[in-house]
Design an enzyme around this catalytic site. Structure first.
Site, PDB file in Angstrom:
ATOM      1  N   HIS A 347      -3.626  37.268 -26.325  1.00  0.00           N
ATOM      2  CA  HIS A 347      -3.528  36.387 -27.486  1.00  0.00           C
ATOM      3  C   HIS A 347      -2.081  36.182 -27.895  1.00  0.00           C
ATOM      4  O   HIS A 347      -1.683  35.088 -28.312  1.00  0.00           O
ATOM      5  CB  HIS A 347      -4.334  36.959 -28.650  1.00  0.00           C
ATOM      6  CG  HIS A 347      -4.606  35.958 -29.732  1.00  0.00           C
ATOM      7  ND1 HIS A 347      -3.996  36.002 -30.962  1.00  0.00           N
ATOM      8  CD2 HIS A 347      -5.435  34.872 -29.754  1.00  0.00           C
ATOM      9  CE1 HIS A 347      -4.434  34.999 -31.703  1.00  0.00           C
ATOM     10  NE2 HIS A 347      -5.298  34.292 -31.002  1.00  0.00           N
ATOM     11  N   CYS A 348      -1.282  37.231 -27.746  1.00  0.00           N
ATOM     12  CA  CYS A 348       0.134  37.158 -28.129  1.00  0.00           C
ATOM     13  C   CYS A 348       0.922  36.176 -27.265  1.00  0.00           C
ATOM     14  O   CYS A 348       1.941  35.640 -27.717  1.00  0.00           O
ATOM     15  CB  CYS A 348       0.784  38.536 -28.020  1.00  0.00           C
ATOM     16  SG  CYS A 348       0.038  39.818 -29.049  1.00  0.00           S
ATOM     17  N   VAL A 349       0.497  35.948 -26.020  1.00  0.00           N
ATOM     18  CA  VAL A 349       1.284  35.118 -25.097  1.00  0.00           C
ATOM     19  C   VAL A 349       0.684  33.729 -24.907  1.00  0.00           C
ATOM     20  O   VAL A 349       1.093  32.992 -24.007  1.00  0.00           O
ATOM     21  CB  VAL A 349       1.449  35.812 -23.720  1.00  0.00           C
ATOM     22  CG1 VAL A 349       2.162  37.137 -23.884  1.00  0.00           C
ATOM     23  CG2 VAL A 349       0.113  35.996 -23.000  1.00  0.00           C
TER      24      VAL A 349
END
Length: 363
Positions: A347-349
């Protein structure tokens, strides 16, 4: 109610005359499961930032990009010739559009735009990014939303406030979730209170009811982003991380979050459905101490959900918990053991671009 900031549509953080806000023009942030036009990502390039694990990180990125590109178009930011050459070699044949853009790092969830929609119209908000309170370099990453707006030819609302996409979850019906440990740090927006954030996010993203949890995972350099612990899976369902070992430092924080969530209500005053999601069982040590692996950092796309896996005994259990929550979507586990060395996961990337026609206020 404790843990909630509620805001009437008339309340704003500004008293003086101002240009129309996204909310005043009918724009709001869609939920992640709304249909995407594309996904945006950035290609890893700096071996030092990955503590010597760049090759493994790129291999896992390639698996993630190829998986997402099977379901929807993917826009990939690459910072230099070496990065683009490497990415093209690994991703040959995938549905990927490349963009040569100066970059510091890959966490486009946090430094990228947050899109907003109004019926069929698409625009974006551009927040200040300071690398989670000045922890790393960020000058190039802070310019990514402006580039995306120019590429798409869409309205960009530039904000003077620091905000990272991983710090906010929305259900698409006006409810937002965040953590005090992240938003209320003095290295982001000093002096901005819970009530101030509620007004700000109402004006910019259409969040009419902002719910607060206390904190996130131990040694999370984001100061406890919500997307590492607690996620909406539909308008009324929230999955939240739990730690079964009472001796683990994450146990008490996750237990308090769970109790608080069970007392919260949605935009209609109805209780949420709360589902418990285990954390990985194995303690993972990185170059800077304990790593924050989590299954909650999944990414929802058109017909799929990708869930990080760590070679952990709880990997299969996490997929068992999440699969029934996404009917009609293929729930796919992919390795994130190298990526987590950088402190985040899928989700962060990633950053979703909802469907919609680019809109400009002065058009």
């Amino acid at each position: 109610m404790a843990g909630m900031s509620d805001l009437s549509p008339a309340a704003t953080p500004h008293d003086a005359p101002h240009d129309p806000t996204p909310r005043e023009l009918g724009f709001g942030m869609p939920a992640e499961w709304a249909e995407h036009a594309a996904t945006w990502m950035s290609w890893p390039a700096d071996d030092d930032l990955w503590f010597g694990h760049l090759e493994g990180v790129r291999a896992e990125f390639a698996g993630l990009v190829r998986t997402i590109a099977r379901f929807e178009p993917l826009h990939l930011l690459v910072r230099d010739e070496e990065s683009e050459t490497d990415a093209r070699a690994r991703l040959d044949g995938a549905n990927v559009t490349y963009h040569r853009v100066p970059l510091d790092d890959v966490w486009v969830r946090d430094n990228g735009p947050i899109f907003v929609k109004r019926e069929g119209d698409l625009a974006l908000t551009d927040w200040q990014f300071n690398s989670w309170g000045g922890k790393f370099n960020w000058d190039h990453d802070n310019l990514v939303p402006e580039y995306v707006a120019g590429h798409l030819g869409t309205q960009r609302w530039a904000q003077p406030f620091v905000l990272e996409g991983g710090g906010l979850e929305v259900n698409g019906l006006g409810v937002g979730l965040t953590t005090r440990s992240c938003f209320l740090t003095d290295t982001r927006n000093p002096g901005l209170t819970e009530e101030g954030y509620a007004a700000l996010l109402n004006d910019t993203l259409g969040v009419r009811k902002l719910l607060w949890l206390d904190g996130g995972l131990e040694n999370d350099h984001t100061d406890g982003h919500i997307d590492t612990i607690t996620r909406f899976t539909d308008e009324r369902t929230i999955v939240t991380s739990v730690e079964s070992d009472p001796e683990d430092p994450n146990h008490a924080v996750m237990a308090k979050n769970l109790a608080d969530l069970r007392a919260m209500t949605d935009q209609d005053g109805q209780p949420f459905r709360i589902v418990e999601l285990p954390l990985p069982a194995t303690y993972l040590e990185g170059a800077e101490g304990r790593l924050p692996p989590t299954y909650a950092n999944f990414y929802i796309g058109n017909g799929f959900v990708v869930v990080p896996q760590y070679g952990d005994p709880n990997d299969a259990r996490a997929l068992e918990v999440l699969t029934p929550l996404f009917p009609g979507r293929e729930v796919i586990g992919l390795s994130s053991r190298a990526i987590i060395e950088g402190g985040g996961s899928f989700h962060c990337v990633t950053q979703q671009q909802p469907t919609g026609t680019p809109w400009q206020q002065d058009a």
